[in-house]
Design a protein around this motif. Structure first.
Motif, PDB file in Angstrom:
ATOM      1  N   VAL A 112     -64.709 -38.628  14.533  1.00 62.18           N
ATOM      2  CA  VAL A 112     -65.550 -37.563  15.064  1.00 62.18           C
ATOM      3  C   VAL A 112     -65.591 -37.699  16.580  1.00 62.18           C
ATOM      4  CG1 VAL A 112     -67.858 -36.545  15.108  1.00 62.18           C
ATOM      5  CG2 VAL A 112     -66.934 -37.484  12.973  1.00 62.18           C
ATOM      6  N   THR A 113     -65.396 -36.598  17.266  1.00 61.35           N
ATOM      7  CA  THR A 113     -65.368 -36.602  18.719  1.00 61.35           C
ATOM      8  C   THR A 113     -66.783 -36.610  19.284  1.00 61.35           C
ATOM      9  OG1 THR A 113     -63.320 -35.333  18.661  1.00 61.35           O
ATOM     10  CG2 THR A 113     -64.519 -35.348  20.753  1.00 61.35           C
ATOM     11  N   GLY A 166     -62.305 -29.100  18.470  1.00 61.11           N
ATOM     12  CA  GLY A 166     -62.759 -30.230  19.260  1.00 61.11           C
ATOM     13  C   GLY A 166     -63.738 -31.133  18.533  1.00 61.11           C
ATOM     14  N   LEU A 167     -63.796 -31.027  17.196  1.00 63.26           N
ATOM     15  CA  LEU A 167     -64.768 -31.809  16.439  1.00 63.26           C
ATOM     16  C   LEU A 167     -64.253 -33.200  16.077  1.00 63.26           C
ATOM     17  CD1 LEU A 167     -66.177 -29.079  14.022  1.00 63.26           C
ATOM     18  CD2 LEU A 167     -67.198 -29.955  16.121  1.00 63.26           C
ATOM     19  N   VAL A 168     -62.939 -33.338  15.940  1.00 69.92           N
ATOM     20  CA  VAL A 168     -62.363 -34.632  15.590  1.00 69.92           C
ATOM     21  C   VAL A 168     -61.116 -34.875  16.424  1.00 69.92           C
ATOM     22  CG1 VAL A 168     -63.216 -34.473  13.204  1.00 69.92           C
ATOM     23  CG2 VAL A 168     -60.894 -33.714  13.731  1.00 69.92           C
ATOM     24  N   HIS A 169     -60.674 -36.131  16.432  1.00 72.52           N
ATOM     25  CA  HIS A 169     -59.431 -36.478  17.099  1.00 72.52           C
ATOM     26  C   HIS A 169     -58.774 -37.626  16.352  1.00 72.52           C
ATOM     27  CE1 HIS A 169     -62.365 -39.328  18.770  1.00 72.52           C
ATOM     28  NE2 HIS A 169     -61.342 -40.155  18.974  1.00 72.52           N
ATOM     29  N   SER A 170     -57.464 -37.743  16.503  1.00 72.84           N
ATOM     30  CA  SER A 170     -56.714 -38.800  15.826  1.00 72.84           C
ATOM     31  C   SER A 170     -56.501 -39.980  16.759  1.00 72.84           C
ATOM     32  CB  SER A 170     -55.350 -38.275  15.353  1.00 72.84           C
ATOM     33  OG  SER A 170     -55.507 -37.266  14.385  1.00 72.84           O
ATOM     34  N   ARG A 171     -56.530 -41.177  16.165  1.00 71.28           N
ATOM     35  CA  ARG A 171     -56.156 -42.394  16.872  1.00 71.28           C
ATOM     36  C   ARG A 171     -54.929 -42.957  16.186  1.00 71.28           C
ATOM     37  NH1 ARG A 171     -62.042 -45.452  17.499  1.00 71.28           N
ATOM     38  NH2 ARG A 171     -63.146 -43.700  18.515  1.00 71.28           N
ATOM     39  N   GLN A 172     -53.873 -43.114  16.953  1.00 72.68           N
ATOM     40  CA  GLN A 172     -52.608 -43.545  16.392  1.00 72.68           C
ATOM     41  C   GLN A 172     -52.768 -44.806  15.556  1.00 72.68           C
ATOM     42  OE1 GLN A 172     -49.806 -41.736  16.749  1.00 72.68           O
ATOM     43  NE2 GLN A 172     -48.732 -43.112  15.362  1.00 72.68           N
ATOM     44  N   LYS A 189     -65.586 -42.682  11.682  1.00 71.79           N
ATOM     45  CA  LYS A 189     -64.249 -42.462  11.142  1.00 71.79           C
ATOM     46  C   LYS A 189     -64.352 -41.632   9.871  1.00 71.79           C
ATOM     47  CE  LYS A 189     -60.122 -44.919   9.535  1.00 71.79           C
ATOM     48  NZ  LYS A 189     -59.505 -46.256   9.320  1.00 71.79           N
ATOM     49  N   LEU A 190     -63.536 -40.597   9.784  1.00 76.14           N
ATOM     50  CA  LEU A 190     -63.525 -39.782   8.573  1.00 76.14           C
ATOM     51  C   LEU A 190     -62.892 -40.564   7.423  1.00 76.14           C
ATOM     52  CD1 LEU A 190     -64.288 -37.505  10.528  1.00 76.14           C
ATOM     53  CD2 LEU A 190     -62.653 -36.042   9.343  1.00 76.14           C
ATOM     54  N   PRO A 191     -63.252 -40.239   6.191  1.00 78.47           N
ATOM     55  CA  PRO A 191     -62.626 -40.905   5.048  1.00 78.47           C
ATOM     56  C   PRO A 191     -61.113 -40.743   5.102  1.00 78.47           C
ATOM     57  CG  PRO A 191     -64.515 -39.612   4.341  1.00 78.47           C
ATOM     58  CD  PRO A 191     -64.263 -39.244   5.774  1.00 78.47           C
ATOM     59  N   PRO A 192     -60.374 -41.679   4.542  1.00 79.13           N
ATOM     60  CA  PRO A 192     -58.910 -41.569   4.528  1.00 79.13           C
ATOM     61  C   PRO A 192     -58.452 -40.293   3.838  1.00 79.13           C
ATOM     62  CG  PRO A 192     -59.618 -43.751   3.817  1.00 79.13           C
ATOM     63  CD  PRO A 192     -60.847 -42.901   3.874  1.00 79.13           C
ATOM     64  N   GLU A 193     -57.270 -39.861   4.188  1.00 77.17           N
ATOM     65  CA  GLU A 193     -56.720 -38.635   3.618  1.00 77.17           C
ATOM     66  C   GLU A 193     -56.712 -38.672   2.097  1.00 77.17           C
ATOM     67  OE1 GLU A 193     -52.282 -37.443   3.512  1.00 77.17           O
ATOM     68  OE2 GLU A 193     -53.071 -36.458   5.321  1.00 77.17           O
ATOM     69  N   ALA A 194     -56.299 -39.813   1.531  1.00 75.94           N
ATOM     70  CA  ALA A 194     -56.214 -39.915   0.070  1.00 75.94           C
ATOM     71  C   ALA A 194     -57.581 -39.725  -0.584  1.00 75.94           C
ATOM     72  CB  ALA A 194     -55.636 -41.273  -0.321  1.00 75.94           C
ATOM     73  N   ARG A 195     -58.634 -40.219   0.063  1.00 78.06           N
ATOM     74  CA  ARG A 195     -59.968 -40.064  -0.512  1.00 78.06           C
ATOM     75  C   ARG A 195     -60.425 -38.609  -0.427  1.00 78.06           C
ATOM     76  NH1 ARG A 195     -64.329 -44.052   1.754  1.00 78.06           N
ATOM     77  NH2 ARG A 195     -62.735 -45.482   0.941  1.00 78.06           N
ATOM     78  N   LEU A 196     -60.124 -37.953   0.676  1.00 73.84           N
ATOM     79  CA  LEU A 196     -60.488 -36.540   0.811  1.00 73.84           C
ATOM     80  C   LEU A 196     -59.743 -35.695  -0.218  1.00 73.84           C
ATOM     81  CD1 LEU A 196     -60.557 -36.189   4.706  1.00 73.84           C
ATOM     82  CD2 LEU A 196     -62.508 -36.310   3.155  1.00 73.84           C
TER      83      LEU A 196
END
Length: 257
Positions: free
Chosen positions: A77-78, A65-71, A36-43
């Motif tokens: 990371v894909t 195609g490197l990442v995808h979102s999970r609702q 899981k990528l760091p949260p938006e606020a941390r980035l």
């Protein structure tokens, strides 16, 4: 493992710098498949950029195609896809030669797009093309650079071809071509005869598509790109010195043509 990112600086578009750093971590395996990528606020905090910049970077990584979102969960990371996503090293596009080379790529794609559009165009497609030409004229008349309107014109041709693969390919290339178009339009804006040539070339493509003449549409689009190459190759050293800051970063600032 905690990953620390470097703050981004001026030069290349900020979202591209953010995407490049994240992509490098993925390529190195420090952000593994499923991570899981760091949260938006941390980035936002680590890169010292706005939320909009981070979101644009996420969109770029998703297109690769490197990442995808999970609702409701976040961005992950894909896993390695069964195909290799098309990707260009933006650092290789930061030169006068690259502006010409991108135009050469466009010549083949856009000439064929124009020919197919001539065979498949519908009345709504012609209206859209004419609207983009008018929007480009208005942008230039009001002192704008016309880059986005120029892109919209060429995308309208692809839309008239009604081929989703062609549209998708040009949409992908557009992020690399914005900077190149900015350079060519800056060159053309210096001379009234150049600007007039571009208008005539665009009009010839539209006329051929409207007439349903695939051969003329292909020839007009190809001639337009050939002339764009000649115009940029003929630019004097003083012009390229003025463009130094533009070319200091990658031409992904984001398909005058």
């Amino acid at each position: 493992m905690t990953i620390h990112f470097n703050r981004v600086t001026s030069g290349a578009r900020l979202s591209d710098q953010v995407a490049h750093q994240l992509a490098a971590e993925i390529a190195a395996g420090r952000l593994a498949a499923g991570a899981k990528l760091p949260p938006e606020a941390r980035l936002v905090e680590q890169f010292e950029v706005s939320r909009t910049v981070v979101r644009e970077a996420m969109s770029r990584l998703k297109s690769l195609g490197l990442v995808h979102s999970r609702q409701g969960s976040g961005v992950y990371v894909t896993a390695a896809p069964p195909y290799a996503p098309l990707n260009f090293d933006a650092r290789h596009t930061a030169s006068r030669a690259a502006v010409v080379q991108l135009a050469e790529v466009r010549r083949g794609l856009e000439a064929e797009a124009a020919a197919i559009a001539a065979r498949r165009r519908a009345p709504a497609d012609i209206e859209r093309l004419q609207a983009t030409v008018a929007a480009l004229d208005r942008a230039v008349a009001s002192g704008g650079d016309g880059v986005e309107q120029d892109l919209a014109f060429h995308r309208a041709i692809a839309q008239a071809a009604h081929n989703p693969f062609l549209i998708g390919t040009l949409d992908y290339l557009a992020q690399f071509m914005r900077g190149a178009i900015g350079v060519t339009r800056a060159n053309e804006a210096r001379r009234a005869d150049f600007a007039a040539q571009v208008r005539r070339e665009h009009a010839a493509v539209v006329t051929a598509i409207e007439a349903g003449d695939a051969a003329k549409a292909r020839a007009a689009a190809s001639r337009h790109m050939d002339n764009a190459i000649r115009r940029i190759e003929g630019a004097d050293p003083a012009f390229w010195q003025q463009q130094g800051e533009r070319l200091a970063g990658p031409l992904v600032q984001g398909p005058a043509s």
